[in-house]
Design an enzyme around this catalytic site. Sequence first.
Site, mmCIF file in Angstrom:
data_model
loop_
_atom_site.group_PDB
_atom_site.id
_atom_site.type_symbol
_atom_site.label_atom_id
_atom_site.label_comp_id
_atom_site.label_asym_id
_atom_site.label_seq_id
_atom_site.Cartn_x
_atom_site.Cartn_y
_atom_site.Cartn_z
ATOM 1 C CG ASP A 11 -1.845 1.165 1.316
ATOM 2 O OD1 ASP A 11 -2.367 1.577 0.264
ATOM 3 O OD2 ASP A 11 -2.050 1.706 2.418
ATOM 4 C CB SER A 12 0.258 4.822 -0.379
ATOM 5 O OG SER A 12 -0.817 4.944 0.539
ATOM 6 C CE1 TYR A 43 2.276 5.140 -3.766
ATOM 7 C CE2 TYR A 43 0.799 3.268 -4.029
ATOM 8 C CZ TYR A 43 2.074 3.762 -3.880
ATOM 9 O OH TYR A 43 3.139 2.894 -3.858
ATOM 10 N N GLY A 44 -3.325 8.836 -3.426
ATOM 11 C CA GLY A 44 -4.685 9.156 -3.874
ATOM 12 C C GLY A 44 -4.845 10.438 -4.649
ATOM 13 C CB CYS A 75 -3.251 0.367 -2.381
ATOM 14 S SG CYS A 75 -3.364 2.095 -2.853
ATOM 15 C CG ASN A 76 -9.681 0.534 -2.564
ATOM 16 O OD1 ASN A 76 -10.638 -0.125 -2.945
ATOM 17 N ND2 ASN A 76 -9.272 0.509 -1.307
ATOM 18 C CB THR A 77 -5.116 4.761 -5.067
ATOM 19 O OG1 THR A 77 -5.975 5.231 -4.018
ATOM 20 C CG2 THR A 77 -4.819 5.888 -6.022
ATOM 21 C CD GLU A 154 0.732 6.220 6.138
ATOM 22 O OE1 GLU A 154 -0.249 5.638 5.636
ATOM 23 O OE2 GLU A 154 1.810 5.640 6.351
ATOM 24 C CB CYS A 193 -9.357 4.646 0.861
ATOM 25 S SG CYS A 193 -7.682 4.991 1.464
ATOM 26 C CB THR A 194 -6.694 -0.275 2.398
ATOM 27 O OG1 THR A 194 -5.571 0.470 1.899
ATOM 28 C CG2 THR A 194 -7.212 -1.207 1.318
ATOM 29 C CG HIS A 195 -4.772 4.873 4.626
ATOM 30 N ND1 HIS A 195 -4.272 4.346 3.459
ATOM 31 C CD2 HIS A 195 -3.695 5.369 5.299
ATOM 32 C CE1 HIS A 195 -2.955 4.532 3.423
ATOM 33 N NE2 HIS A 195 -2.578 5.144 4.529
HETATM 34 N N1 DGL Z 1 -4.843 3.120 1.051
HETATM 35 C C1 DGL Z 1 -4.863 3.486 -0.311
HETATM 36 C C2 DGL Z 1 -6.142 3.157 -1.019
HETATM 37 O O1 DGL Z 1 -6.778 2.175 -0.695
HETATM 38 C C3 DGL Z 1 -4.180 4.766 -0.732
HETATM 39 C C4 DGL Z 1 -4.361 5.983 0.074
HETATM 40 C C5 DGL Z 1 -3.455 7.083 -0.439
HETATM 41 O O2 DGL Z 1 -2.245 6.873 -0.462
HETATM 42 O O3 DGL Z 1 -3.976 8.130 -0.841
HETATM 43 O O4 DGL Z 1 -6.530 3.813 -1.955
#
Ligand code: DGL
Length: 267
Positions: A11-12, A43-44, A75-77, A154, A193-195
Amino acid sequence: MAPQGPIGVFDSGIGGLSVLRALLAELPHERFVYLADNAHAPYGERSHDFVLARSRAVRRQLVDEHGIQALVIACNTATAAAVHMLRAESPRLPIVGIEPALKPAVARTRTGHIGVLATRGTLESGKFQALRQSLGDTVRVTQIACDGLADAIEKEAAGAHWAGATALIEQYVGALGPLGGAPGQIDTLVLGCTHYPLAAAQFDASLAGRAVTLIDPAHAVARRTAAVLAARPAPDPSPHALPGGARVRLLASGGPSALHAAARRWL
Ligand code: DGL
């Protein structure tokens, strides 16, 4: 038979720990290498090309330095930007991605109105737009790009103070409009988003008792990973231990302290 390598997960940053937690429960005999690409997070709000390049670099590192047997893009992104390309470039490496759980939300909603919270990169991707179009007119979907939220989680997840993330969650949940079980209201909210599942308590607080179901696809991703591994010919049932017997190795491109603190809390 050569021992199977670990499963690579990335993930990011710390968000993918919400997926790793489900993987550890689903695959108790496997070892994992988790890479938080926090030197390049978030990443988003980055470009498609940037996220694709980072995903390629992470895949290369996990394959070349850790001999992974499979890759989970937690990570979805990054899934939206890179999963098709990574699969095409590494046809022998099983790759499992994650995407906002729209279909489970459609199956769950009673009001016919679902909400989706995700990064801008995910929501603007062709992959997400195709997923949304595949639903047709069966449900109403309200989506919000949660700029800054993954970054706030984060930075705050390892500590006791969640002021920035809490304020953003209240702002974005408020922007969805009426929530609850009455006709027309949003009764099902996809954490895309996994966060975000790491802030489940803050989401619950912002919902203030309203009848809304939060949907997190981490367990579905873990089951899918198990199914993909089981479908391969003759997997080795006895994984060799990492030095010290660790099941999980944690790596971070920008320094490990936040990741280690988050792992102590969430794993
Ligand atoms: N946790 C990530 C996701 O699922 C990325 C979040 C990010 O870095 O913006 O998209």
